[in-house]
Design a protein around this motif. Structure first.
Motif, PDB file in Angstrom:
ATOM      1  N   HIS A 193       0.813  -1.206   0.000  1.00 12.51           N
ATOM      2  CA  HIS A 193       0.000   0.000   0.000  1.00 12.51           C
ATOM      3  C   HIS A 193       0.850   1.261   0.000  1.00 12.51           C
ATOM      4  O   HIS A 193       0.552   2.214  -0.739  1.00 12.51           O
ATOM      5  N   SER A 194       1.886   1.299   0.797  1.00 10.82           N
ATOM      6  CA  SER A 194       2.716   2.506   0.873  1.00 10.82           C
ATOM      7  C   SER A 194       3.426   2.773  -0.451  1.00 10.82           C
ATOM      8  O   SER A 194       3.475   3.919  -0.917  1.00 10.82           O
ATOM      9  N   ALA A 195       3.959   1.709  -1.081  1.00 11.42           N
ATOM     10  CA  ALA A 195       4.631   1.896  -2.365  1.00 11.42           C
ATOM     11  C   ALA A 195       3.642   2.315  -3.445  1.00 11.42           C
ATOM     12  O   ALA A 195       3.955   3.160  -4.297  1.00 11.42           O
ATOM     13  N   LEU A 196       2.435   1.746  -3.419  1.00  6.73           N
ATOM     14  CA  LEU A 196       1.421   2.108  -4.405  1.00  6.73           C
ATOM     15  C   LEU A 196       1.000   3.566  -4.245  1.00  6.73           C
ATOM     16  O   LEU A 196       0.887   4.320  -5.227  1.00  6.73           O
ATOM     17  N   LEU A 197       0.775   3.996  -3.009  1.00  7.38           N
ATOM     18  CA  LEU A 197       0.372   5.387  -2.769  1.00  7.38           C
ATOM     19  C   LEU A 197       1.488   6.354  -3.145  1.00  7.38           C
ATOM     20  O   LEU A 197       1.210   7.494  -3.564  1.00  7.38           O
ATOM     21  N   ARG A 207      -4.718  15.756  -1.770  1.00 12.90           N
ATOM     22  CA  ARG A 207      -4.715  14.871  -0.603  1.00 12.90           C
ATOM     23  C   ARG A 207      -6.057  14.177  -0.393  1.00 12.90           C
ATOM     24  O   ARG A 207      -6.115  13.070   0.143  1.00 12.90           O
ATOM     25  N   ARG A 208      -7.125  14.829  -0.813  1.00 14.10           N
ATOM     26  CA  ARG A 208      -8.442  14.223  -0.623  1.00 14.10           C
ATOM     27  C   ARG A 208      -8.607  12.987  -1.520  1.00 14.10           C
ATOM     28  O   ARG A 208      -9.204  11.987  -1.095  1.00 14.10           O
ATOM     29  N   VAL A 209      -8.073  13.052  -2.727  1.00 12.15           N
ATOM     30  CA  VAL A 209      -8.140  11.892  -3.626  1.00 12.15           C
ATOM     31  C   VAL A 209      -7.245  10.769  -3.109  1.00 12.15           C
ATOM     32  O   VAL A 209      -7.638   9.596  -3.091  1.00 12.15           O
ATOM     33  N   VAL A 210      -6.040  11.121  -2.681  1.00 17.23           N
ATOM     34  CA  VAL A 210      -5.116  10.114  -2.145  1.00 17.23           C
ATOM     35  C   VAL A 210      -5.730   9.451  -0.912  1.00 17.23           C
ATOM     36  O   VAL A 210      -5.643   8.232  -0.740  1.00 17.23           O
ATOM     37  N   ALA A 211      -6.354  10.253  -0.054  1.00 16.33           N
ATOM     38  CA  ALA A 211      -6.986   9.703   1.152  1.00 16.33           C
ATOM     39  C   ALA A 211      -8.136   8.769   0.796  1.00 16.33           C
ATOM     40  O   ALA A 211      -8.346   7.742   1.461  1.00 16.33           O
ATOM     41  N   LEU A 212      -8.874   9.104  -0.260  1.00 15.96           N
ATOM     42  CA  LEU A 212      -9.988   8.256  -0.683  1.00 15.96           C
ATOM     43  C   LEU A 212      -9.477   6.919  -1.225  1.00 15.96           C
ATOM     44  O   LEU A 212     -10.028   5.853  -0.912  1.00 15.96           O
ATOM     45  N   ILE A 213      -8.403   6.953  -2.008  1.00 12.79           N
ATOM     46  CA  ILE A 213      -7.806   5.702  -2.511  1.00 12.79           C
ATOM     47  C   ILE A 213      -7.296   4.854  -1.348  1.00 12.79           C
ATOM     48  O   ILE A 213      -7.505   3.641  -1.303  1.00 12.79           O
ATOM     49  N   LYS A 214      -6.637   5.514  -0.399  1.00 15.79           N
ATOM     50  CA  LYS A 214      -6.124   4.790   0.770  1.00 15.79           C
ATOM     51  C   LYS A 214      -7.253   4.165   1.569  1.00 15.79           C
ATOM     52  O   LYS A 214      -7.132   3.030   2.071  1.00 15.79           O
ATOM     53  N   ALA A 215      -8.381   4.877   1.673  1.00 12.73           N
ATOM     54  CA  ALA A 215      -9.530   4.336   2.412  1.00 12.73           C
ATOM     55  C   ALA A 215     -10.051   3.065   1.752  1.00 12.73           C
ATOM     56  O   ALA A 215     -10.423   2.103   2.439  1.00 12.73           O
ATOM     57  N   LEU A 217      -8.224   0.987  -0.048  1.00  8.86           N
ATOM     58  CA  LEU A 217      -7.217  -0.056   0.166  1.00  8.86           C
ATOM     59  C   LEU A 217      -7.290  -0.634   1.579  1.00  8.86           C
ATOM     60  O   LEU A 217      -7.025  -1.818   1.790  1.00  8.86           O
ATOM     61  N   LYS A 218      -7.640   0.200   2.551  1.00 12.88           N
ATOM     62  CA  LYS A 218      -7.650  -0.210   3.960  1.00 12.88           C
ATOM     63  C   LYS A 218      -9.042  -0.589   4.471  1.00 12.88           C
ATOM     64  O   LYS A 218      -9.224  -0.752   5.676  1.00 12.88           O
ATOM     65  N   LEU A 228     -14.319 -10.334  10.039  1.00 15.03           N
ATOM     66  CA  LEU A 228     -13.658  -9.160   9.464  1.00 15.03           C
ATOM     67  C   LEU A 228     -12.172  -9.185   9.768  1.00 15.03           C
ATOM     68  O   LEU A 228     -11.754  -9.459  10.884  1.00 15.03           O
ATOM     69  N   ARG A 229     -11.376  -8.895   8.748  1.00 15.39           N
ATOM     70  CA  ARG A 229      -9.932  -8.778   8.944  1.00 15.39           C
ATOM     71  C   ARG A 229      -9.402  -7.567   8.184  1.00 15.39           C
ATOM     72  O   ARG A 229      -9.980  -7.147   7.168  1.00 15.39           O
ATOM     73  N   ASP A 230      -8.321  -7.025   8.685  1.00 12.75           N
ATOM     74  CA  ASP A 230      -7.721  -5.844   8.065  1.00 12.75           C
ATOM     75  C   ASP A 230      -7.038  -6.219   6.759  1.00 12.75           C
ATOM     76  O   ASP A 230      -6.573  -7.350   6.574  1.00 12.75           O
ATOM     77  N   SER A 231      -6.972  -5.257   5.843  1.00 14.17           N
ATOM     78  CA  SER A 231      -6.234  -5.456   4.588  1.00 14.17           C
ATOM     79  C   SER A 231      -4.923  -4.684   4.695  1.00 14.17           C
ATOM     80  O   SER A 231      -4.901  -3.467   4.562  1.00 14.17           O
ATOM     81  N   GLN A 232      -3.848  -5.398   4.980  1.00 14.44           N
ATOM     82  CA  GLN A 232      -2.540  -4.785   5.166  1.00 14.44           C
ATOM     83  C   GLN A 232      -1.805  -4.567   3.849  1.00 14.44           C
ATOM     84  O   GLN A 232      -0.881  -3.757   3.766  1.00 14.44           O
ATOM     85  N   ALA A 233      -2.195  -5.319   2.824  1.00 14.60           N
ATOM     86  CA  ALA A 233      -1.551  -5.207   1.517  1.00 14.60           C
ATOM     87  C   ALA A 233      -2.551  -5.625   0.455  1.00 14.60           C
ATOM     88  O   ALA A 233      -3.577  -6.245   0.744  1.00 14.60           O
TER      89      ALA A 233
END
Length: 476
Positions: A193-197, A207-215, A217-218, A228-233
């Protein structure tokens, strides 16, 4: 739903599509004119009524419109329960005020060849619409950066282009003889996720678009058995935005070999002739690297590819990443690509034809469909078989497929006739042909005849290269 949301003047679908095309053309032109340009204010387009309306119609028109996410609401349910405009108005307000929060995707396991399973993430309808709106905004920008060697999940491009490129460069006068067949292990599940972002921020600094994409992904993954489980990657396979994000991540591979090719071309001719030359052809996470050189050169390039992919948290599968000579042949996207001597001559050519695995898959499907309950009329069996046969033959039409089509014709005929004879065990051949073949030999029920693969004319798919049309050029 928010019943107090103010009413909006929504455009018609035609007006919305025109506005979206015009803005996409501008975004693509600006991105192409300046490779270093960063887009700082595109969030307003994500919640633009025209973009949301076009996004809704694309979600509504998808085959998955009947599938529901974790909230249990399908596109049809939303349409009937709330109405399109009320649903989009509420969704637009949430996105605009940045109170929108994606819900976890519903996980389904889809069987793959060999008994394995593929994870499929089904997002809610509201999340799909926002993802589709994001894609409408981001795709024309990133398309200006994507290289011609990438063909998967891109507008105006198809798998046949990747096959045609391999056939062209493995043939004379290019004669790339070695092939590195790359397989990325669990590509959609392991993207960092970090490399993709970081790659997203190279073009998008809003930043609002980046935050939406990150949301997205996560957002997490929900399974009825594990909870339910977290999506770490990774990015959920099956999401509207996922193929675009995966293509963005995999450009590290395209850029590495493109940079290597440009460095080779910059060398003096004498030095250039001593160095190996490579050509990448990629369809999503499936790719082949053609090499003109020695096997040792291919092994070195395999290590370079693994290093490039590691920057995105990805890794090559050692078992499935293979090195083959074009005379031995390789399987790619269902095709067998191999060089051998043309019968009756001393010349050798590169041929493309359906692979054994692809033929086994279609015959297995025909075998399964022809086990239909014998109480149904023949028409039902033909309506099930014909689309499967027609689609498979259309995919393999641009190749040396005539012999395979004749084999499939005979195989399908035997299966259907066998089904009819089991349905009427006491019927003679003369009675069967009169009732189900109009006196001939080909199964027909009323106006519906069994699709005949043997009548499919093969064609030649020409390598288009840089001539692939730009979807936004006509409106730019």
């Amino acid at each position: 739903m928010n019943a107090d949301a103010p009413p909006l003047e929504w455009p018609t679908l035609g007006q919305a599509e025109r506005r979206v095309r015009e803005i996409q053309a501008k975004l693509h032109r600006w991105a192409g004119e300046d490779s270093g340009r960063r887009f700082q204010d595109v969030f307003n387009l994500v919640h633009d009524p025209a973009f949301l309306l076009v996004a809704w119609h694309r979600v509504r028109g998808n085959r998955g419109a009947r599938s529901a996410g974790v909230d249990g609401a399908s596109a049809f349910y939303v349409e009937q329960r709330y109405g399109v405009q009320a649903f989009l108005a509420d969704l637009r307000l949430e996105v605009k005020t940045q109170t929108f929060r994606p819900l976890p995707v519903r996980e389904r396991m889809i069987p793959k060849a060999g008994g394995r399973l593929r994870r499929l993430g089904i997002a809610t309808v509201r999340d799909r619409v926002v993802q589709a709106a994001l894609k409408l905004v981001l795709e024309p920008i990133w398309e200006a950066d994507f290289l011609p060697c990438s063909y998967g999940f891109r507008p105006k491009r198809r798998a046949h282009d990747a096959i045609a490129e391999i056939r062209t460069f493995a043939s004379a006068p290019h004669r790339y003889e070695w092939a590195l067949e790359g397989d990325i292990a669990a590509c959609f599940d392991e993207i960092s996720h970090s490399a993709l972002l970081d790659r997203v921020r190279q073009r998008i600094t809003d930043r609002r678009v980046v935050a939406l994409i990150k949301a997205f992904l996560k957002a997490g993954i929900f399974n009825t058995e594990t909870g339910l489980r977290d999506s770490q990657a990774g990015t959920p396979q099956g999401g509207i935005l996922s193929p675009l994000l995966a293509n963005l991540a995999l450009t590290v591979l395209d850029e590495h070999f493109d940079r290597q090719a440009r460095q080779n071309r910059a060398l003096p001719r004498r030095q250039r002739q001593r160095r190996p030359v490579s050509r990448l052809s990629r369809y999503a996470d499936d790719w082949v690297l053609l090499v003109k050189g020695e096997r040792a050169d291919v092994e070195q390039m395999r290590d370079e590819a693994a290093t490039a992919l590691a920057t995105m948290g990805l890794r090559l599968s050692p078992e499935k990443t293979t090195i083959t000579h074009i005379d031995e042949g390789l399987d790619f996207l269902g095709w067998r690509i191999q060089r051998h001597r043309k019968p009756g001559t001393v010349k050798s050519y590169v041929y493309t034809y359906p692979s054994k695995k692809a033929v086994a898959a279609v015959t297995r499907k025909v075998r399964t469909l022809s086990r239909l309950n014998r109480n149904f009329p023949l028409e039902v069996l033909l309506l099930n078989l014909n689309p499967a046969l027609r689609g498979w033959c259309a995919y393999f039409q641009p190749g040396v497929s005539a012999a395979t089509f004749r084999y499939l014709r005979a195989f399908t005929w035997r299966r259907v006739i066998g089904w009819i004879r089991r349905k009427h065990p006491g019927m003679t051949w003369q009675q069967l042909r009169r009732r189900y073949c109009h006196g001939g030999w080909w199964p027909t029920d009323g106006e519906i005849a069994l699709f005949d693969p043997g009548r499919m004319q093969t064609t030649r798919y020409r390598y288009r290269g840089a001539a692939i049309p730009n979807p936004w050029a006509s409106t730019a």
